[in-house]
Design a protein around this motif. Structure first.
Motif, mmCIF file in Angstrom:
data_model
loop_
_atom_site.group_PDB
_atom_site.id
_atom_site.type_symbol
_atom_site.label_atom_id
_atom_site.label_comp_id
_atom_site.label_asym_id
_atom_site.label_seq_id
_atom_site.Cartn_x
_atom_site.Cartn_y
_atom_site.Cartn_z
ATOM 1 N N PRO A 261 0.790 -1.242 0.000
ATOM 2 C CA PRO A 261 0.000 0.000 0.000
ATOM 3 C C PRO A 261 0.817 1.284 0.000
ATOM 4 C CG PRO A 261 -0.940 -1.589 1.519
ATOM 5 C CD PRO A 261 0.350 -2.178 1.047
ATOM 6 N N THR A 262 1.832 1.374 0.854
ATOM 7 C CA THR A 262 2.619 2.609 0.906
ATOM 8 C C THR A 262 3.377 2.809 -0.402
ATOM 9 O OG1 THR A 262 2.866 2.476 3.311
ATOM 10 C CG2 THR A 262 4.439 3.843 2.135
ATOM 11 N N TYR A 263 3.910 1.728 -0.946
ATOM 12 C CA TYR A 263 4.619 1.839 -2.218
ATOM 13 C C TYR A 263 3.677 2.310 -3.319
ATOM 14 C CZ TYR A 263 7.486 0.688 -6.267
ATOM 15 O OH TYR A 263 8.195 0.782 -7.432
ATOM 16 N N TYR A 264 2.449 1.815 -3.323
ATOM 17 C CA TYR A 264 1.495 2.204 -4.362
ATOM 18 C C TYR A 264 1.183 3.702 -4.291
ATOM 19 C CZ TYR A 264 -2.650 1.914 -7.395
ATOM 20 O OH TYR A 264 -3.570 2.094 -8.411
ATOM 21 N N ASP A 265 0.996 4.226 -3.074
ATOM 22 C CA ASP A 265 0.773 5.672 -2.931
ATOM 23 C C ASP A 265 1.988 6.459 -3.404
ATOM 24 O OD1 ASP A 265 -1.831 5.663 -2.036
ATOM 25 O OD2 ASP A 265 -1.344 5.832 0.087
ATOM 26 N N ALA A 266 3.182 6.031 -2.977
ATOM 27 C CA ALA A 266 4.403 6.739 -3.386
ATOM 28 C C ALA A 266 4.587 6.648 -4.901
ATOM 29 C CB ALA A 266 5.616 6.152 -2.661
ATOM 30 N N TRP A 267 4.334 5.471 -5.451
ATOM 31 C CA TRP A 267 4.453 5.300 -6.901
ATOM 32 C C TRP A 267 3.459 6.197 -7.643
ATOM 33 C CZ3 TRP A 267 1.364 4.025 -10.927
ATOM 34 C CH2 TRP A 267 1.998 3.701 -12.138
ATOM 35 N N SER A 268 2.244 6.278 -7.130
ATOM 36 C CA SER A 268 1.222 7.103 -7.780
ATOM 37 C C SER A 268 1.617 8.574 -7.771
ATOM 38 C CB SER A 268 -0.134 6.919 -7.082
ATOM 39 O OG SER A 268 -0.593 5.583 -7.187
ATOM 40 N N LEU A 269 2.215 9.037 -6.665
ATOM 41 C CA LEU A 269 2.675 10.434 -6.594
ATOM 42 C C LEU A 269 3.816 10.667 -7.581
ATOM 43 C CD1 LEU A 269 2.638 10.964 -2.710
ATOM 44 C CD2 LEU A 269 1.077 11.999 -4.382
ATOM 45 N N ARG A 270 4.752 9.732 -7.642
ATOM 46 C CA ARG A 270 5.872 9.870 -8.584
ATOM 47 C C ARG A 270 5.352 9.875 -10.015
ATOM 48 N NH1 ARG A 270 9.652 12.278 -10.382
ATOM 49 N NH2 ARG A 270 11.279 11.207 -11.530
ATOM 50 N N TYR A 302 9.111 7.176 -0.785
ATOM 51 C CA TYR A 302 9.430 7.950 -1.988
ATOM 52 C C TYR A 302 10.937 8.186 -2.078
ATOM 53 C CZ TYR A 302 8.398 11.504 -5.579
ATOM 54 O OH TYR A 302 8.310 12.229 -6.750
ATOM 55 N N GLN A 303 11.555 8.481 -0.921
ATOM 56 C CA GLN A 303 12.996 8.721 -0.900
ATOM 57 C C GLN A 303 13.776 7.425 -1.092
ATOM 58 O OE1 GLN A 303 14.930 11.714 -0.439
ATOM 59 N NE2 GLN A 303 16.486 10.243 -1.070
ATOM 60 N N SER A 304 13.379 6.360 -0.391
ATOM 61 C CA SER A 304 14.171 5.132 -0.428
ATOM 62 C C SER A 304 14.030 4.383 -1.749
ATOM 63 C CB SER A 304 13.754 4.209 0.730
ATOM 64 O OG SER A 304 12.414 3.784 0.579
ATOM 65 N N GLU A 305 12.846 4.425 -2.361
ATOM 66 C CA GLU A 305 12.623 3.656 -3.582
ATOM 67 C C GLU A 305 12.948 4.421 -4.854
ATOM 68 O OE1 GLU A 305 11.957 0.401 -3.483
ATOM 69 O OE2 GLU A 305 12.169 0.698 -1.327
ATOM 70 N N PHE A 306 12.727 5.730 -4.837
ATOM 71 C CA PHE A 306 12.947 6.520 -6.051
ATOM 72 C C PHE A 306 14.143 7.453 -5.940
ATOM 73 C CE2 PHE A 306 8.132 6.136 -5.807
ATOM 74 C CZ PHE A 306 8.125 4.926 -6.480
ATOM 75 N N GLY A 307 14.755 7.515 -4.746
ATOM 76 C CA GLY A 307 15.924 8.368 -4.558
ATOM 77 C C GLY A 307 15.612 9.844 -4.722
ATOM 78 N N ARG A 308 14.396 10.256 -4.389
ATOM 79 C CA ARG A 308 13.978 11.640 -4.591
ATOM 80 C C ARG A 308 13.272 12.148 -3.342
ATOM 81 N NH1 ARG A 308 14.083 12.897 -10.124
ATOM 82 N NH2 ARG A 308 12.824 14.744 -9.687
#
Length: 491
Positions: A261-270, A302-308
């Motif tokens: 779930p958290t990854y999906y939200d972060a992915w959607s924002l990215r 968002y920071q750990s998975e996308f480096g941003r």
């Protein structure tokens, strides 16, 4: 002058609507996994080269192809609604008393009086597994254009129906501890499910029904275990195999269900800020509706998975008062004290009036400060105090004082303070209303709320639009995509 869309709500307002639980459930603590623990191998859906068409840049008033700014239609466009400055005709409420003021000032007439709100400073609603199995994780999401488009509906939102938010303390009533349509499967066996999925994809053709039966009846945590078991048993990545067998909306839905779930939200924002243009509607939907803990976990993911840095990306993709509102939201510092200070509510209502309706021009920073920091129960009390003082509701005042994305963001916060499931019900309705379907919004809301409050969303949908969510999904979708959506919503 905002464009008026006439829409009737038969039987509105409802009376004696069954209570629905509070938000978020207590006791579903989650600890954010350390960086690199998400089970997305290199074959996970790339941001570019997908099978989906490019998304429109935005979906809010003021964007190309969208009605002129103005937000929600004027109240005059709805049966029984008051003229500007008046009050909706709640049963037994004299018109001069103002929006939301019942006789004796003891709640909304015709609605059950709720117990104390339960927004709590607590855990995210859907717990993330402590450690996600499934192999090595990419530290940076592949570049390129997002595969999931966010096709924007060109419908304007209706005047928001105000239901009295009935909230239950999850800790006191075990019968309502989970209001999601998906619950963990009993007698769960990850290896058996992995074998079923392998057989469904082996050989000529694909047994989509077998995939639907497994995926729609397992919790997100169980799906993570199935992914790990599949790789252990067959030395292959389940996500890659599913991508090779599926396409279109069905692929998008399956992949979303297999994201934590958290990854999906972060992915959607990215995804919303990747490439040319920004999908502001997605930013608002996620950042203005999540709890403090959920937002903080999204920021770390968002920071750990996308480096941003999420805040930096928001600043570079938005501007003005809308940028300030989203930056405030991504701090995850809203007061979550469940008690209501009625003196503060009265003072805040006076400040908001003086910052908007009571002056020439608008003091936007005052609205931002109050709406970004006060708890949702406190904001509800402030809205009631504002109605008594100004003889009009705060949502209408925001519509008169603001426009465009910042108006939509502020209204989303107020709508969630009144009734979060009704907000998502409205979003679902407008993702399917009219020509075409905004499949990305439909998928995102159904998936993200499926283990949280989709039961309540379905109830609100039926009450607001006089049809069931399943009926509208069935008429707007087709094939295996429709079967899986209906299985998730419980039709």
């Amino acid at each position: 002058m905002p464009q008026v869309y006439k829409m009737s709500y038969p039987g509105y307002p409802p009376t004696g609507y069954p209570p629905f639980p509070g938000y978020p459930p207590a006791g579903q603590e989650s600890s954010f996994p350390p960086p690199g623990q998400y089970p997305y191998p290199s074959g996970f859906p790339p941001m570019g080269g997908g099978a989906y068409s490019a998304a429109p840049s935005s979906g809010y008033p003021g964007a190309p192809g969208y009605p002129a700014p103005g937000g929600y239609p004027a109240p005059a466009g709805y049966p029984g609604a008051p003229q500007a400055g008046g009050a909706p005709p709640y049963p037994g409420v004299p018109p001069a008393q103002g929006f939301g003021v019942p006789p004796g000032g003891a709640g909304f007439s015709g609605y059950p009086q709720p117990p104390a709100q339960s927004y709590g400073g607590g855990p995210a609603q859907v717990p993330l597994p402590g450690g996600f199995p499934g192999g090595q994780v990419p530290s940076q999401y592949p570049g390129g254009q997002a595969p999931f488009p966010n096709q924007i509906s060109t419908e304007s939102f209706p005047s928001y129906p105000v239901f009295s938010p009935v909230s239950l303390d999850y800790s006191s009533d075990p019968a309502v501890m989970n209001q999601g349509t998906i619950r963990p499967a009993a007698n769960f066996d990850a290896m058996r499910d992995a074998e079923i999925l392998r057989k469904a994809m082996k050989g000529f053709g694909t047994d989509e029904q077998a995939i639907v039966d497994v995926v729609a009846n397992r919790s997100n945590d169980q799906r993570q275990k199935i992914k790990a078991a599949f790789k252990t048993m067959y030395g292959k990545d389940l996500i890659k195999d599913l991508k090779s067998e599926l396409s279109g909306n069905m692929e998008e839905l399956i992949l979303a269900l297999f994201m934590p779930p958290t990854y999906y939200d972060a992915w959607s924002l990215r995804n919303a800020m990747q490439g040319v243009g920004t999908q502001e509607r997605v930013l608002i939907e996620i950042l203005c509706t999540r709890t403090n803990q959920e937002i903080r976990e999204i920021v770390r993911c968002y920071q750990s998975e996308f480096g941003r840095d999420l805040e930096k990306d928001i600043r570079s993709d938005t501007s003005g008062h809308f940028e300030r509102l989203l930056v405030s939201m991504c701090q995850g510092n809203r007061d979550e004290n469940q008690s209501v200070n009625h003196q503060m509510a009265q003072e805040d209502a006076q400040r908001l009036y003086q910052a908007g309706e009571g002056r020439l021009g608008t003091d936007e920073s005052c609205f931002n400060m109050i709406l970004a920091t006060r708890s949702f129960p406190q904001l509800k009390a402030t809205m009631e105090a504002y109605s008594r003082m100004a003889n009009r509701d705060l949502l209408s005042s925001v519509g008169r004082e603001f426009s465009g994305y910042v108006e939509s963001g502020l209204k989303t916060i107020l709508q969630c303070a009144l009734n979060r499931p009704a907000f998502f019900a409205e979003r679902l309705y407008y993702s399917m209303k009219g020509a075409g379907t905004d499949d990305s919004t439909l998928v995102r809301i159904v998936v993200t709320r499926s283990e949280i409050d989709l039961v309540q969303i379905k109830q609100m949908f039926c009450q607001m639009y006089q049809k069931t969510l399943g009926t509208m999904i069935a008429s707007d979708t087709s094939g295996d995509y429709r079967r899986l959506l209906l299985a998730i919503v419980g039709q």
